[in-house]
Design an enzyme around this catalytic site. Structure first.
Site, PDB file in Angstrom:
ATOM      1  CD  GLU A 161      15.424  48.412 -18.368  1.00 25.67           C
ATOM      2  OE1 GLU A 161      16.521  48.895 -18.717  1.00 25.67           O
ATOM      3  OE2 GLU A 161      14.782  47.609 -19.065  1.00 25.67           O
ATOM      4  CB  CYS A 182      14.384  44.911 -22.465  1.00 26.63           C
ATOM      5  SG  CYS A 182      13.984  43.666 -23.685  1.00 26.63           S
ATOM      6  CE  LYS A 203      30.407  41.281 -24.863  1.00 22.23           C
ATOM      7  NZ  LYS A 203      30.121  40.643 -23.560  1.00 22.23           N
ATOM      8  CD  GLU A 210      15.151  44.691 -27.221  1.00 19.82           C
ATOM      9  OE1 GLU A 210      14.957  45.549 -26.335  1.00 19.82           O
ATOM     10  OE2 GLU A 210      15.190  43.467 -27.011  1.00 19.82           O
TER      11      GLU A 210
END
Lengths: 495, 317
Positions: free
Chosen positions: A397, A300, A192, A266
């Site tokens: 983040e 990331c 997906k 991850e």
């Protein structure tokens, strides 16, 4: 020296004329469906729109997969998996090599589509995303017939049907990271893509057809969070590979607790990019720029926390600002664009909210003068100084082109500050002293430590995180582990 | 690295061999992989249409049209000088080259032909290309060229002394040659192909700039590799830092191995993004080249007319 020529010449500005990559090479269909069992078909959910974040134009209407579509996809993957795993490794590797070559042949088309759907500069999709994706297929094609020698026992077996849920920041590359090792090891996949960037995954579906990949080996279902949740909780799934936010990663980990599904995650990061006073300064500045402004900071492992040794703080900041001032923000399809569009309105809102919190908490922000396009989602490259570990912009983040700068005095303090985060995906160390690089690498709790470079990716190198950055490794021989069920058997020596 | 922003002590670093060594070895290191990557990234800029036209004209105006052969004659040099004044005889809007670059005994012949055209005469000197001669001979070589009317002197450093760490000797030689130049501009050639490491290139750049070089130049063209993008990047960064520290501008000249217009444009992009627009004139940036000019002319004609002309449409001199 002063210009003592007879006629002092004044230099005219050297403005780069627009150099747009042609968008006509990418075919964008007004309506795209799901790819299940080798065919495209409509989903049974409510179609959604994917837009070009640089212009806000609607690109395509995309089918939404619901429970029934996912069930069909998982069943197709299950049926295909038995046959796929029964192929010899060499046969599977042929398919992977074929996929890799077609990706190379159609690289320009994929790159253009990626930039249109995602907003990233064409130079990045052209020079990084797509070549690296092809490299992953080549790399794992090489493993397919050598799995017995990969350190997973004499007859390593595939796990079965894998659900891959991937993010919007590197849509095609993340697809490659998941599909290449899964297929090499004899697994099949239901993937997906993110709801804001589904188009290159559907182009990959065409590539699977072109490569005569057996139906059902790769299935692609599109949709948003609900579709993803439906997929990972489907009982027919044996393994989940997820790249995305820590919040969603946590939900997935909870949802599979008590099942026999294996999971690799991850997730996010807040990487420290650590600059010592003996750093190769010009390359360090490039590394800082690349660390945080590559892909608009939608990375990331972005080097979003710059830790600078206090003795060189001012010099580094001066140089950094001069370098930031020549970054070219704008049309992602222009070959000279360095920073493209923010992927979505919601991401732009998040970046804006976090930078406002930085200002409210007393940090100083600086951005070069740059004219942002009126339409689309844009954020000027920004650096925050006067940041402390307690500020939200040093802890959360941001996932945008926003750098927070902190200082340190000694290597020990650098390590303490770098590790003082719930994340642990990557780090960078800039020093000309080799022994210090090695010592730092041994102390940093991060899955990847770059020495005098940043944001370098190679399919042969494992990638993954500590702590809230997730678990499992992708890439390299280590990347096979997530897709293999180790077998250990012993025979009696006397027979 | 903090030494770079502080010019107060620059005068003192040449007081002794050890002070000079400490200064040069205290300059920030250059990471080779990173420098190569940065140069390659700048090389991917796409310069099209109006920007390309501007870049081609600029590059032509920066060419030091060069002949440095044992077989050079007055006739050869005068032909080259004519070409420098009228690179494209068919198009009066075509800029002149910056200079012709010749051996010292050819300066008078070049000067005679160039007259008041504005095209300079550059002369190599100081026992070019090896630099292996006594200082008196190097100074006499320089004086010969200056007396014959050279506007610019392209000297070579003593690479042997540099590699042996005798930096003060290299410095003193540059200072002496600079003195011998009088009004002529001094370009200091490093022969980066012999210095090999980027750290050495950065140190040589600072050494030459402190010694009073007007230009720093990569190569003689007699040693491979000659000019490369990363070497030029390191030199441009040194020039930028020297400017920040002292307020003085120093020019840069990559020489040797630049043959195509495409490559020349990559250098201009690098100048633009590393040191800035101020350096984008022949006063501050030059190409040492011979075959480059014809490719620049060919691309210029192509841009104007929409088609390529054969090589016979451009003069061979």
């Amino acid at each position: 020296m002063t210009p003592s020529k007879d006629v002092a010449r004044t230099a005219a500005a050297f403005e780069y004329a627009p150099a747009p990559e042609s968008n006509s090479i990418a075919t964008i269909r007004p309506h795209v469906g799901l790819f299940i069992d080798g065919d495209f078909r409509d989903g049974s959910g409510r179609a959604f729109k994917t837009i070009n974040p640089a212009t806000e134009e609607v690109l395509s209407e995309v089918s939404e997969a619901t429970e029934v579509d996912i069930d069909r996809a998982v069943k197709a993957a299950r049926a295909a998996q038995r046959r796929w795993a029964r192929l010899t490794g060499a046969e599977r590797s042929k398919f992977l090599f074929r996929l890799a070559r077609i990706i190379q042949e159609r690289a320009r088309e994929i790159a253009v589509l990626e930039s249109i759907d995602n907003g990233k500069p064409i130079k990045e999709s052209r020079d990084v995303d797509i070549p690296t994706a092809a490299a992953h297929f080549f790399y794992y094609a090489g493993w397919a017939d050598k799995l017995e020698y990969s350190g997973h026992g004499p007859t390593p077996r595939p796990i079965g049907v894998c659900a891959a849920v991937i993010p919007w920041n590197f849509p095609f590359l993340m697809l490659a990271w998941k599909i290449a090792p899964a297929l090499a090891t004899g697994n099949t996949v239901v993937l997906k893509p993110a709801e804001t960037t589904p188009l290159t995954a559907l182009l990959f579906a065409e590539i699977c057809q072109q490569a005569d990949l057996p139906p059902g080996v790769v299935n692609i279902v599109t949709g948003a969070a609900a579709t993803g949740a439906e997929l990972v909780s489907h009982p027919g799934i044996d393994k989940i590979a997820f790249t995305g936010s820590t919040v969603v990663g946590r939900q997935i980990a909870k949802s599979v607790a008590g099942t026999d599904k294996s999971v690799t995650l991850e997730l996010g990061g807040k990487a420290a990019n650590i600059v010592f006073d003996d750093a190769p300064i010009d390359q360090a500045i490039e590394g800082i720029i690349n660390g945080i402004f590559f892909n608009q900071g939608h990375v990331c492992c972005a080097g979003s926390r710059l830790l600078v040794q206090e003795s060189v703080f001012e010099e580094v900041i001066d140089r950094l600002k001069r370098r930031m001032a020549i970054l070219r923000v704008g049309d992602p399809l222009d070959k000279n664009t360095d920073i493209g569009a923010i992927n979505s309105k919601s991401q732009l809102d998040k970046i804006t909210e976090l930078t406002e919190s930085g200002l409210a908490e007393g940090a100083d922000s600086w951005s070069p003068e740059c004219t942002l396009p009126a339409k689309g989602y844009w954020f000027a490259p920004t650096v925050f100084t006067g940041v402390s570990q307690a500020n939200r912009i040093a802890r959360e983040e941001i996932f945008g082109p926003v750098l927070s700068v902190l200082t340190f005095r000694t290597p020990k303090e650098a390590v303490e500050k770098a590790n003082n985060t719930p994340y642990g995906l990557s780090a960078g160390v800039w020093t000309e002293k080799g022994s210090r690089s090695l010592w730092m690498a041994s102390q940093l709790r991060a899955g990847v430590v770059w020495s005098n470079t940043f944001n370098r990716f190679d399919p042969a190198s494992p990638f993954g995180g500590y702590k809230e950055s997730g678990y499992g490794r992708e890439g390299g021989r280590h990347g096979l582990t997530a897709y293999l069920a180790p077998t250990h058997f012993t025979t009696s020596g006397s027979r | 690295m903090s030494s770079l922003t502080n010019s107060a002590h620059l005068g003192e670093v040449t007081n002794s061999q050890s002070a000079l060594r400490n200064f040069l070895h205290g300059l920030p290191g250059v990471d080779q992989v990173g420098a190569d990557q940065r140069a390659a990234a700048l090389g991917t800029r796409s310069i099209k249409t109006s920007a390309k036209a501007q870049a081609l004209d600029l590059a032509i105006s920066m060419v030091d049209l060069t002949t440095l052969e044992g077989s050079d004659t007055p006739g050869k040099v005068q032909a080259l000088a004519t070409k420098a004044m009228h690179p494209d005889p068919a198009d009066p809007t075509c800029p002149k080259a910056a200079a012709v670059c010749v051996y010292s005994d050819m300066v008078a012949h070049a000067k005679e032909r160039l007259g008041t055209s504005g095209v300079k005469v550059a002369s190599v000197a100081t026992a070019f290309p090896s630099g292996r001669a006594k200082l008196e001979i190097k100074l006499a070589d320089t004086a010969t060229a200056v007396e014959a009317g050279a506007d610019e002197i392209d000297m070579v450093i003593d690479r042997g002394a540099f590699l042996a760490g005798r930096y003060l000797q290299v410095y003193d030689e540059i200072v002496s040659v600079k003195q011998a130049c009088g009004k002529a501009h001094l370009k200091v050639i490093f022969e980066t192909g012999e210095l090999q490491t980027y750290d050495n290139v950065r140190r040589a750049s600072w050494l030459a700039m402190i010694a009073g070089a007007d230009f720093i130049k990569t190569s003689t063209g007699k040693v491979a590799p000659a000019a490369t993008l990363p070497v030029t990047l390191v030199m441009l960064e040194a020039v930028r830092d020297f400017h920040l520290a002292t307020g003085s501008m120093v020019g840069v000249k990559p020489a040797g191995g630049i043959r195509s217009a495409k490559d020349a444009i990559k250098y201009l992009v690098m100048v633009n993004e590393v040191v800035g627009q101020q350096w984008l004139t022949p006063d501050w940036f030059r190409f040492g080249a011979s075959t480059l000019l014809n490719d620049l002319l060919m691309q210029r004609t192509k841009l104007k007319t929409g088609h390529y002309s054969g090589p016979d449409y451009f003069t061979l001199d």
